[in-house]
Write an enzyme that holds these catalytic residues in place. Structure first.
Site, PDB file in Angstrom:
ATOM      1  N   GLY A 104      46.589  85.725  29.855  1.00 55.41           N
ATOM      2  CA  GLY A 104      47.330  86.588  28.953  1.00 55.41           C
ATOM      3  C   GLY A 104      47.411  86.177  27.503  1.00 55.41           C
ATOM      4  CG  ASP A 159      35.965  93.701  39.680  1.00 51.27           C
ATOM      5  OD1 ASP A 159      35.657  93.445  38.498  1.00 51.27           O
ATOM      6  OD2 ASP A 159      35.255  93.392  40.648  1.00 51.27           O
ATOM      7  CG  ASP A 195      38.145  85.112  27.021  1.00 51.86           C
ATOM      8  OD1 ASP A 195      37.078  84.660  26.571  1.00 51.86           O
ATOM      9  OD2 ASP A 195      39.111  84.381  27.326  1.00 51.86           O
ATOM     10  CE  LYS A 221      34.558  83.666  28.241  1.00 50.14           C
ATOM     11  NZ  LYS A 221      35.691  82.757  28.494  1.00 50.14           N
TER      12      LYS A 221
END
Length: 212
Positions: free
Chosen positions: A63, A101, A122, A162
């Site tokens: 978070g 998901d 991320d 990322k």
């Protein structure tokens, strides 16, 4: 209050030492993880987040990114935080948490506050011990995030994702270049020396129908 990075002089000589200066600073400032400083640096370098924006955070657990983004967009913004793992951090009334998901959730399920001004990812694979497999999984997660951005990111919006460095990096970068006018690769100061991760940042999402 936005995250305050530790000074360079605070960084331990041993990059593998835990907890390091970034971990300690994150804990002291109430963030669940040191990753907040990666987003803070990206935000500072490209002026990513502003009050009133709508933000989608993919792979939000535990978070830290969502906490930082919620602070930056303020009460007038909207934030949707998504992760397969439970998220217990408090983000404020402008935020909604979805446990699921990101690879299987439909774009409709992610579109609560669309079109988004910023899409963050991320997401990272659970490492398997196989470098090739982990790189392939990271590329898959990155491309899923790009696909979500293609569907839900507003024209002029920004994307941060990322990815593990691999031979797929160029394909990932080119996919983002097809979506955004400007693409930068950033390896934040808070990234551990042993990490193979890098962030691709797409700015100024192209208008619908404009690619290449």
């Amino acid at each position: 209050m936005p995250a305050e990075r530790p000074s360079v002089s605070q960084k331990p000589k041993n990059p593998y030492k835990r907890p390091d200066a970034f971990t300690k600073a994150a804990k002291a400032q109430g963030y669940p993880a040191r990753s907040v400083f990666k987003l803070e640096e990206i935000d500072r370098r490209v002026r990513l987040l502003r009050p009133g924006q709508r933000v989608l955070d993919l792979g939000a657990a535990p978070g830290s990114w969502s906490m930082y983004a919620a602070q930056r967009i303020g009460a007038g913004g909207k934030l949707l935080a998504v992760d397969l793992s439970p998220i217990t951090a408090a983000f404020g009334p402008q935020a909604t948490v979805v446990q699921g998901d990101a690879l299987s959730l439909t774009n409709e399920a992610l579109a609560q506050f669309a079109p988004y001004d910023v899409v963050l990812s991320d997401m990272a694979p659970a490492t398997s011990g196989s470098k090739i497999a982990d790189q392939a999984r990271s590329y898959e997660l990155f491309m899923r995030a790009v696909a979500v951005a293609e569907a839900l990111l507003a024209p002029g919006g920004a994307f941060v994702g990322k990815i593990f460095m691999s031979e797929d990096f160029v394909k990932a970068r080119d996919a983002l270049r097809n979506l955004c006018e400007e693409v930068r690769s950033i390896r934040p100061e808070g990234t551990r020396a042993s990490s193979v991760e890098i962030f691709l940042v797409g700015l100024k999402r192209k208008a619908a129908g404009k690619t290449g």
